[in-house]
Structure formats: structure tokens, C-alpha cells
Design a protein around this motif. Structure first.
Motif, PDB file in Angstrom:
ATOM      1  N   ASP A   7      -5.857   0.145  -7.529  1.00  0.00           N
ATOM      2  CA  ASP A   7      -4.547  -0.501  -7.627  1.00  0.00           C
ATOM      3  C   ASP A   7      -4.346  -1.473  -6.465  1.00  0.00           C
ATOM      4  N   VAL A   8      -4.747  -1.062  -5.266  1.00  0.00           N
ATOM      5  CA  VAL A   8      -4.573  -1.907  -4.082  1.00  0.00           C
ATOM      6  C   VAL A   8      -5.402  -3.181  -4.191  1.00  0.00           C
ATOM      7  N   ASN A  31     -12.951  -0.614  -4.077  1.00  0.00           N
ATOM      8  CA  ASN A  31     -12.287   0.603  -4.563  1.00  0.00           C
ATOM      9  C   ASN A  31     -13.170   1.835  -4.543  1.00  0.00           C
ATOM     10  N   GLU A  48      -5.654   1.609   3.878  1.00  0.00           N
ATOM     11  CA  GLU A  48      -5.399   2.488   2.739  1.00  0.00           C
ATOM     12  C   GLU A  48      -5.554   3.953   3.115  1.00  0.00           C
ATOM     13  N   VAL A  74       0.845  -1.198   0.000  1.00  0.00           N
ATOM     14  CA  VAL A  74       0.000   0.000   0.000  1.00  0.00           C
ATOM     15  C   VAL A  74       0.880   1.247   0.000  1.00  0.00           C
ATOM     16  N   ALA A 117       1.599   7.115  -6.647  1.00  0.00           N
ATOM     17  CA  ALA A 117       0.588   8.121  -6.979  1.00  0.00           C
ATOM     18  C   ALA A 117       1.093   9.521  -6.647  1.00  0.00           C
ATOM     19  N   ALA A 137      -2.565   6.679   3.057  1.00  0.00           N
ATOM     20  CA  ALA A 137      -2.726   7.756   2.079  1.00  0.00           C
ATOM     21  C   ALA A 137      -2.678   9.126   2.743  1.00  0.00           C
ATOM     22  N   PHE A 193      -5.222  10.968  -7.228  1.00  0.00           N
ATOM     23  CA  PHE A 193      -4.774  10.303  -6.002  1.00  0.00           C
ATOM     24  C   PHE A 193      -5.835   9.373  -5.407  1.00  0.00           C
ATOM     25  N   THR A 246     -12.196   5.075  -2.230  1.00  0.00           N
ATOM     26  CA  THR A 246     -11.936   6.349  -2.909  1.00  0.00           C
ATOM     27  C   THR A 246     -12.678   7.485  -2.215  1.00  0.00           C
ATOM     28  N   ILE A 289      -5.533   4.868  -6.205  1.00  0.00           N
ATOM     29  CA  ILE A 289      -4.956   4.065  -5.126  1.00  0.00           C
ATOM     30  C   ILE A 289      -5.822   2.848  -4.783  1.00  0.00           C
ATOM     31  N   ILE A 347       2.225   1.810  -3.482  1.00  0.00           N
ATOM     32  CA  ILE A 347       1.195   2.291  -4.404  1.00  0.00           C
ATOM     33  C   ILE A 347       0.884   3.764  -4.136  1.00  0.00           C
ATOM     34  N   VAL A 348       0.789   4.136  -2.862  1.00  0.00           N
ATOM     35  CA  VAL A 348       0.526   5.542  -2.507  1.00  0.00           C
ATOM     36  C   VAL A 348       1.682   6.426  -2.963  1.00  0.00           C
TER      37      VAL A 348
END
Length: 410
Positions: A155-156, A251, A368, A125, A132, A372, A148, A255, A152, A128-129
Motif C-alpha cells: 500500500d505504501v 514491498n 515503515e 504511512v 491495517a 508499524a 498486517f 514485509t 502495509i 496506512i498502518v
């Protein structure tokens, strides 16, 4: 003078501009005047008080499957697909809407495999962050949602599941379309897109599950096919349906959680200062965001017996609609509930529902969001809204709350 009519369920969605601008204008009034009432338009018993909502989402004797609702329960029955098989529900819907024994049979091995992945996924994670964040060009206004908050989570969850990363854009489109299944007000165009994306996902999962059985990899799909081989009583169809639900649910709402949290921190600089001074507060920030501005508005149950809730008699097979958003701002449960306060004394919110059906993705969503937020404000300590006076642009998907755009300057 006649008393004002209570808002219908159809008015308690972002399709109503008043609700979209501030849901609590309507929800506070509804909870104060009639915290439990029957909404004839939707065929639902609407529940808005924290004590009632928390108690009932945790009540394992209530039914979850909308196929059990009576014919008057329009809102619940709208979730029952045309292919619904009352004798084999596991192969026509996900654990989101299943009752036991099918719910427990499918959820237990899925939870086992997913949580084992999440427990060791923090480094991924973080990677991935960071990727971004690397793509963001400081100094120029940009939309934080598209740059952003959107990439994320997809993708996660794709990394955990083991889906093809070169198809992430497709998965995001499919997710946006398929979630219309939970929108009882969708139009013909939305329905057509939903059906097309559902078919595309079905084809993808069918091929991918077969491929993992032949050649396992280090991913959740392979974990589940191994559990199948070891005797977990889950069919390929059930596996396909629930992996798809994880992809969609894993996701879109995350988000919204990240976007809502960033906006709240930018509009509450005192709370942001607390996080900057002590990044260890990030867990409290995420929990307060979930209470104050949860991504999901409602959940439902079906009465499994005659009962009375808040003085309202309910017949067997009547449908409940629980307003998670109203419950999370109930002044009887939370002091000064309309204040965003990351140091608030802990009291469980109901943003993830509760009981046997508590959100299976909650640990991953929390992870996440925590990563983030800390890394975003560490990388861009001067992040600010591009136009502090601009009204937020909320999405209009019924029963969800997230931003269309969040224009910022890093």
C-alpha cells in the motif's frame, strides 16, 4: 580424517532445511574455517567476514553488472536475462545490477524524486498502518503476516508511486512472481509465472507512464516524467524497468523486515519491554533487526581486476557472493553477535549493502518498520504468539528470509 567439505552456495539457501531452520549453523562454521573461498558449484568467491564484506560492497571500483562475469560464474550469469544487450544495459535491467555511467545517470534523478516523497510521507504511512490495525479483530488468533506485514508495504509503495489502489492484490502477486528473476533455482512453473507477471507489469507501466505524461498527478511516476521533460536522460523503457523494481523491491523485503522484527520482539520480551517503556528506541529496534535477521541474504560484485581477498587470489571477471547475513553476525565485529539486543552499541550493519549500490529504498523501509512497530504494540499491548512453542514457518525463496505466517493473538 578428511576435513569436512565446505557447504556450497546451493546449501546456503532456505531450500536446505538446515539453513532454513538456522542459517548460522552453517554460516558460523564457514566463516570460522574459510571466510573467503571459491565455490566451484556456483562459480562464486564466497565472502563471509564483516570487514571484507563491508569493505568490498563499498568499493566503487568493483563491477556490479553480472554480464561482466566470466562464463564460470553460474550464479551471477543466471541474473543476465535472455534479452540482455551489453551495449544498452539500461534498457534491459534495473539500477540494482547496473554499473556507471548508466547506474549514476538513472539512479540520481530517481533518488532525488523518491527521497523527496519519503521525506513528507510519514503521515500517509501512519494512516496506512492505522487502517491495517483497524481491520484486526482482537481476541482471536490470526496471521499477522497476511493481516498486517504484507498489506502495509504494498500500500505504501503503491501510494508513493501512484499506482491504482484497486489493483493492490494484483501488484502483490506480480511482485511475488517477478522476484523469481533473482532465484537461479526456479522451476518451470515459477519461470512461467515470472514471465507472465513481467509482461503484465510492462503493459501496466507503459500505459501509466503515457497517461502521466498527458495528465500529471501528485505521485512519483509524474515526478519522473517531469524530470524527463526537464532533460533527465532516462528513456521510457528505463523508467518502466526501475519503477517496476521499486514496486517489487519496495514491498517484499519490507514485509519481511516488519515480520522479522515483530517475531523477534515477541520472542525476546525483555527487548520488547524496552521499546514499550521508550518508543523512541524504535530506530534502534529496526537497526538491530536488520543486523540480526536481515530480509536479504546476499549481494554480489564482479572483480574488475586481479586481486587477493583474505588470501584467496581472484582473477578479473570472477564473481563475488557476499553473505550479508554472515557478516552481520561476525563476532570480530559484534560482541555476542547471536544476542538480539536493541540497546547494542551502534556499529553499521550491511543489511542494505553499501557504496554506490546501497539499497535505494532503505529510508522508506526504515520509516515503515518504525511506524508499524510502534503503532502495533501501542494498539495491542498484549500481543503474543498464538503458540510460543511452534517453530517459525520461513519462506523458501533463495537468498531472502521472511516468514510465511506469524500466528498471534492480539
Amino acid at each position: 580424517m578428511a576435513e569436512r567439505a565446505l557447504p556450497t552456495v546451493f546449501e546456503l539457501t532456505p531450500l536446505n532445511p538446515v539453513y532454513r531452520a538456522d542459517p548460522h549453523v552453517l554460516l558460523d562454521d564457514l566463516r570460522a574455517r574459510c571466510p573467503v573461498h571459491r565455490d566451484e558449484a556456483s562459480g562464486s568467491v564466497v565472502v563471509t567476514r564483516y570487514a571484507d564484506v563491508r569493505g568490498m560492497v563499498s568499493d566503487r571500483t568493483l563491477w556490479r553488472d553480472p554480464i561482466r562475469a566470466d562464463g564460470k560464474s553460474f550464479l551471477s550469469r543466471s541474473l543476465v536475462g535472455a534479452d540482455a544487450d551489453p551495449d544498452n544495459r539500461g534498457e534491459t535491467t534495473s539500477i540494482l545490477l547496473l554499473d556507471d555511467p548508466d547506474h549514476a545517470r538513472i539512479r540520481q534523478p530517481l533518488t532525488q524524486a523518491l527521497y523527496a516523497r519519503v521525506a513528507k510521507f510519514r503521515p500517509e504511512v501512519e494512516r496506512i498502518v492505522d487502517e491495517a490495525l483497524d481491520r484486526i479483530v482482537p481476541g482471536k488468533p490470526f496471521d499477522l503476516m497476511s493481516a498486517f506485514c504484507v498489506p502495509i508495504p504494498i500500500d505504501v509503495i503503491a501510494s508513493i508511486l501512484g499506482v491504482d489502489h484497486d489493483r493492490l492484490a494484483e501488484f502483490r502477486v506480480w511482485s511475488e512472481d517477478v522476484i523469481q528473476n533473482l532465484n537461479p533455482f526456479r522451476n518451470e512453473e515459477q519461470t512461467a509465472r515470472m514471465e507472465a507477471s513481467s509482461a503484465a507489469l510492462t503493459e501496466y507501466w507503459t500505459q501509466t507512464i503515457a497517461a502521466r505524461k498527458a495528465a500529471p498527478r501528485d505521485d512519483l511516476i509524474s515526478d519522473m516524467t517531469r524530470l524527463q521533460a526537464q532533460g533527465a536522460p532516462i528513456s521510457d523503457i528505463e523508467l518502466r524497468i526501475n519503477l517496476g523494481a521499486l514496486l517489487v523491491g519496495g514491498n517484499l523485503t519490507t514485509t519481511d523486515l516488519i515480520g522479522n522484527a515483530v517475531r523477534l520482539l515477541l520472542t525476546h520480551p525483555g527487548e520488547l519491554a524496552k521499546l514499550r517503556a521508550d518508543p523512541g528506541l524504535v530506530s534502534a529496534v529496526v537497526e538491530e533487526t536488520l543486523r540480526y535477521e536481515p530480509p536479504v541474504d546476499i549481494t554480489g560484485r564482479v572483480a574488475s581486476r586481479e586481486m587477493e581477498v583474505g588470501g584467496c587470489p581472484v582473477a578479473t571477471a570472477e564473481s563475488f557472493m557476499f553473505s550479508l547475513r554472515a557478516a552481520n553476525r561476525d563476532p570480530e565485529a559484534f560482541e555476542d553477535p547471536h544476542r538480539f539486543d536493541v540497546a547494542r552499541k551502534h556499529k553499521p550493519h550491511v543489511a542494505f549493502g553499501g557504496g554506490a549500490h546501497i539499497c535505494i529504498g532503505a529510508p522508506l523501509a526504515r520509516l515503515e518498520a518504525q511506524v508499524a512497530l510502534v503503532r502495533l504494540f501501542d494498539r495491542f499491548p498484549n500481543l503474543r504468539l498464538a503458540d510460543p512453542a511452534a517453530e517459525p514457518v520461513w519462506r523458501t525463496l533463495p537468498f531472502f528470509r521472511g516468514l510465511e505466517r506469524l500466528e498471534v493473538v492480539a
